[in-house]
Motif scaffolding. Structure first.
Motif, PDB file in Angstrom:
ATOM      1  N   LEU A  37      -5.982   1.076  -4.379  1.00  0.00           N
ATOM      2  CA  LEU A  37      -7.010   0.968  -3.343  1.00  0.00           C
ATOM      3  C   LEU A  37      -8.202   1.825  -3.746  1.00  0.00           C
ATOM      4  O   LEU A  37      -8.076   3.032  -3.921  1.00  0.00           O
ATOM      5  N   VAL A  38      -9.353   1.207  -3.912  1.00  0.00           N
ATOM      6  CA  VAL A  38     -10.568   1.958  -4.235  1.00  0.00           C
ATOM      7  C   VAL A  38     -11.495   1.934  -3.028  1.00  0.00           C
ATOM      8  O   VAL A  38     -11.741   2.956  -2.396  1.00  0.00           O
ATOM      9  N   LEU A  58     -10.376   7.086 -11.971  1.00  0.00           N
ATOM     10  CA  LEU A  58      -8.942   7.321 -12.140  1.00  0.00           C
ATOM     11  C   LEU A  58      -8.241   6.009 -12.507  1.00  0.00           C
ATOM     12  O   LEU A  58      -7.412   5.963 -13.424  1.00  0.00           O
ATOM     13  N   GLU A  84      -6.699  16.687  -6.826  1.00  0.00           N
ATOM     14  CA  GLU A  84      -7.616  15.793  -7.547  1.00  0.00           C
ATOM     15  C   GLU A  84      -8.592  15.099  -6.611  1.00  0.00           C
ATOM     16  O   GLU A  84      -9.781  15.024  -6.887  1.00  0.00           O
ATOM     17  N   LEU A  85      -8.070  14.556  -5.525  1.00  0.00           N
ATOM     18  CA  LEU A  85      -8.955  13.940  -4.543  1.00  0.00           C
ATOM     19  C   LEU A  85      -9.109  14.836  -3.317  1.00  0.00           C
ATOM     20  O   LEU A  85     -10.205  15.035  -2.814  1.00  0.00           O
ATOM     21  N   GLN A  86      -7.998  15.396  -2.833  1.00  0.00           N
ATOM     22  CA  GLN A  86      -8.024  16.093  -1.543  1.00  0.00           C
ATOM     23  C   GLN A  86      -8.881  17.357  -1.563  1.00  0.00           C
ATOM     24  O   GLN A  86      -9.454  17.738  -0.541  1.00  0.00           O
ATOM     25  N   GLY A 112       1.081  10.985  -8.123  1.00  0.00           N
ATOM     26  CA  GLY A 112       1.646   9.942  -7.272  1.00  0.00           C
ATOM     27  C   GLY A 112       1.424   8.544  -7.837  1.00  0.00           C
ATOM     28  O   GLY A 112       2.019   7.579  -7.361  1.00  0.00           O
ATOM     29  N   ASP A 143       3.220   7.903  -2.760  1.00  0.00           N
ATOM     30  CA  ASP A 143       3.979   9.128  -2.526  1.00  0.00           C
ATOM     31  C   ASP A 143       4.030   9.892  -3.838  1.00  0.00           C
ATOM     32  O   ASP A 143       3.342   9.525  -4.789  1.00  0.00           O
ATOM     33  N   VAL A 185     -12.045   7.580  -7.531  1.00  0.00           N
ATOM     34  CA  VAL A 185     -10.791   6.827  -7.630  1.00  0.00           C
ATOM     35  C   VAL A 185     -10.940   5.715  -8.666  1.00  0.00           C
ATOM     36  O   VAL A 185     -10.012   5.433  -9.432  1.00  0.00           O
ATOM     37  N   ASN A 200      -1.768   3.246  -2.808  1.00  0.00           N
ATOM     38  CA  ASN A 200      -2.748   4.141  -2.181  1.00  0.00           C
ATOM     39  C   ASN A 200      -2.925   5.405  -3.026  1.00  0.00           C
ATOM     40  O   ASN A 200      -1.934   6.045  -3.388  1.00  0.00           O
ATOM     41  N   PRO A 201      -4.168   5.783  -3.342  1.00  0.00           N
ATOM     42  CA  PRO A 201      -4.397   6.867  -4.307  1.00  0.00           C
ATOM     43  C   PRO A 201      -4.505   8.267  -3.715  1.00  0.00           C
ATOM     44  O   PRO A 201      -4.699   9.225  -4.466  1.00  0.00           O
ATOM     45  N   TYR A 202      -4.400   8.433  -2.383  1.00  0.00           N
ATOM     46  CA  TYR A 202      -4.787   9.707  -1.750  1.00  0.00           C
ATOM     47  C   TYR A 202      -4.041  10.913  -2.315  1.00  0.00           C
ATOM     48  O   TYR A 202      -4.540  12.028  -2.293  1.00  0.00           O
ATOM     49  N   LEU A 203      -2.820  10.710  -2.829  1.00  0.00           N
ATOM     50  CA  LEU A 203      -2.027  11.861  -3.277  1.00  0.00           C
ATOM     51  C   LEU A 203      -2.337  12.302  -4.704  1.00  0.00           C
ATOM     52  O   LEU A 203      -1.792  13.294  -5.174  1.00  0.00           O
ATOM     53  N   GLY A 204      -3.209  11.567  -5.400  1.00  0.00           N
ATOM     54  CA  GLY A 204      -3.609  11.982  -6.743  1.00  0.00           C
ATOM     55  C   GLY A 204      -2.725  11.400  -7.828  1.00  0.00           C
ATOM     56  O   GLY A 204      -1.767  10.668  -7.554  1.00  0.00           O
ATOM     57  N   SER A 205      -3.042  11.744  -9.076  1.00  0.00           N
ATOM     58  CA  SER A 205      -2.465  11.007 -10.204  1.00  0.00           C
ATOM     59  C   SER A 205      -0.961  11.190 -10.351  1.00  0.00           C
ATOM     60  O   SER A 205      -0.285  10.292 -10.834  1.00  0.00           O
ATOM     61  N   TYR A 209      -6.394   7.309   3.899  1.00  0.00           N
ATOM     62  CA  TYR A 209      -7.452   6.900   2.964  1.00  0.00           C
ATOM     63  C   TYR A 209      -8.334   5.769   3.499  1.00  0.00           C
ATOM     64  O   TYR A 209      -9.497   5.650   3.123  1.00  0.00           O
ATOM     65  N   SER A 222      -0.931  17.541  -8.299  1.00  0.00           N
ATOM     66  CA  SER A 222      -2.270  16.953  -8.438  1.00  0.00           C
ATOM     67  C   SER A 222      -2.861  16.516  -7.100  1.00  0.00           C
ATOM     68  O   SER A 222      -3.792  15.712  -7.070  1.00  0.00           O
ATOM     69  N   LYS A 270       0.821  -1.223   0.000  1.00  0.00           N
ATOM     70  CA  LYS A 270       0.000   0.000   0.000  1.00  0.00           C
ATOM     71  C   LYS A 270       0.848   1.263   0.000  1.00  0.00           C
ATOM     72  O   LYS A 270       0.612   2.183   0.768  1.00  0.00           O
ATOM     73  N   ARG A 271       1.820   1.330  -0.883  1.00  0.00           N
ATOM     74  CA  ARG A 271       2.668   2.502  -0.955  1.00  0.00           C
ATOM     75  C   ARG A 271       1.966   3.634  -1.684  1.00  0.00           C
ATOM     76  O   ARG A 271       1.045   3.405  -2.487  1.00  0.00           O
TER      77      ARG A 271
END
Lengths: 317, 317
Positions: free
Chosen positions: A172-173, A201, B182-184, A154, A112, A198, A147-152, B149, B179, A109-110
């Motif tokens: 991760l959705v 995305l 995008e989510l945040q 990342g 960054d 997500v 992990n998608p939290y940081l956006g595309s 997340y 980006s 689940k990396r």
């Protein structure tokens, strides 16, 4: 290796007639007593000893399931507890699984940004031209959870490296835990949930990586504990392979996961950890008892899922 | 150690008169030539050699900044590229920084659920009773960056362990990358953004961990590249220490970060990596040149931030 993860996964699943992923989540206190005893005798009750026990157990699990399933998913956290020794055991587990013909998903689940995401992609997928770097050319997994939290920005480094290396990404959705909805189910102004955003995305990032199988090397994690969501996300990401955790110990059933599959009977793999790897009841099973119990649990999981798919008219073979 | 991370951070920042965090993001190709040459001579151009170079460089950076800043933030990804050797170098970097009186933030952005989150918390914070486990009792950092997340059941294990160990958590709220929005920044149905929702979560999770300093051991990451957001999140989380990346190479200025601080001149630490650790211009600086350039960059960063705070009437000393 074949140059496309999605194609390799579809072929392996069909060959083994198994949609199961065995999650290797080794917790020292739950390992068979003979394994802990041997490790302590060799290295003492130290991090090195713990890592030796984790590796011995991981190999035992792999030996038990190698003929029955197509994929294993070692969970990085349990190895990271033991520092350098744990990481050595993690990569040795991945290599051993590969040598037994299994596809490996590094569940780490990396996530960054920028050059840091590039570094993680290098750490888990290796370098496209191994001779140009000082990295161990043998340090790579077939796929990684991200992990998608940081956006595309990342995510792109992982997707690009996956394309170059024939490896895969599972974004991760919608996760399987009780409070996954706190953020993931938040309705956005658009009316969709965050997780749907997500999913879109994942679908667009995965589009350039669709293989001959029709499936992309960019997949998505969607928990079995939310069966209605599975159907929704299946429709949102028709070409993504869904990695579905939550079957077994977390409460998801075979009937729950059917909605994750496409009409062709493919497009999903179902993961179970504790219900398979700790299937032996005794705290001190013999090696043969442990192997038999784990193999039996994997076989039962295959039967269970395949029966549910057959009942739904979705068996691929 | 003192039993409260927030208190320890406030005391260390005040003692050093520095709000700077030096991010240690060692990329092999950017290290001084003498370091790569030495490592290759000892171990060859291998993962072990690369890890030796990363460690030598990390120690050089720590020696250069130990008298000027209160915190360093090694980035796990760059060490993970080199497997077990890299992880050994990562933890040795953390231990060396501690031995030089620095607080250490492990920038690993971990996030998972249930027992897996417990394992990550154990990996980065150690066990409350080290004698009861096989873990290395010396494997712990003062704080860890954590990804939200998966929701609160993925966060509670980190917060609980931080409380028991006197360590800290920095929750990703609004990251510094292009980006990140995008989510945040997605507006939720409630009218707030997703990141504001995470900020509320950080605030409530951190409430039981407010120390004598008035600050919590649960902090938040908010990027310097979004100055307006800094003020907003400062107000949302009055007791959180904000970890503010994006100063320097990413474009954030001292004026941009002033809004992250409370009226008492505390409550934020500002992180820079490349602009400090690669401050030497030459590809082959002497050791003394490299140390002088890095120390000079850290000193300049302190002056820059302190001047901006003084101008805003927010200097704490």
């Amino acid at each position: 290796m074949d140059q496309h993860f999605g194609d390799r996964l579809c072929a392996a699943v069909t060959r083994r007639r198994s949609h199961a992923v065995v999650g290797i989540d080794p917790v020292l206190s739950r390992l068979p007593e003979f394994i802990r005893r041997d490790a302590a005798a060799r290295y003492g009750k130290t991090a090195r000893g713990a890592a030796a026990a984790l590796l011995a157990f991981s190999r035992l699990v792999i030996d038990a399931v190698a003929d029955q399933v197509a994929l294993v998913k070692p969970q990085s956290a349990f190895y990271e507890m033991y520092g350098q020794w744990g990481i050595a055991a993690f990569w040795e587990t991945i290599r051993y699984a590969r040598s037994r013909g299994l596809l490996t998903i590094a569940d780490a689940k990396r996530g960054d940004i920028g050059s840091t995401a590039e570094a993680y992609a290098a750490a888990f997928f290796g370098h496209p031209s191994p001779l140009e770097t000082w990295e161990d050319p043998d340090q790579w997994a077939d796929a990684l959870t991200v992990n998608p939290y940081l956006g595309s920005d990342g995510l792109v480094p992982f997707v690009r490296r996956a394309g170059a290396r024939g490896t895969g990404v599972f974004l991760l959705v919608k996760t399987s835990n009780p409070s996954s909805g706190e953020l993931q189910d938040q309705p956005l102004f658009s009316g969709e949930s965050l997780a749907q955003q997500v999913a879109k995305l994942a679908d667009s990032l995965g589009e350039p990586l669709v293989g001959r199988s029709g499936y992309s090397s960019v997949g998505a994690v969607v928990g079995a504990t939310y069966p209605e969501d599975l159907k929704l996300y299946r429709a949102e990401m028709p070409r993504a392979i869904l990695l579905v955790p939550g079957y077994g110990a977390q409460g998801g059933t075979a009937a729950d996961v059917v909605g994750a599959f496409n009409a062709d009977g493919l497009g999903a793999v179902v993961s179970a950890s504790r219900s398979v790897i700790y299937a032996y009841r005794a705290t001190d099973p013999s090696p043969a008892e442990a192997v038999a119990a784990i193999a039996g649990a994997a076989e039962a999981m295959n039967r269970d899922i395949n029966a549910a798919l057959r009942a739904a008219g979705k068996l691929a073979w």
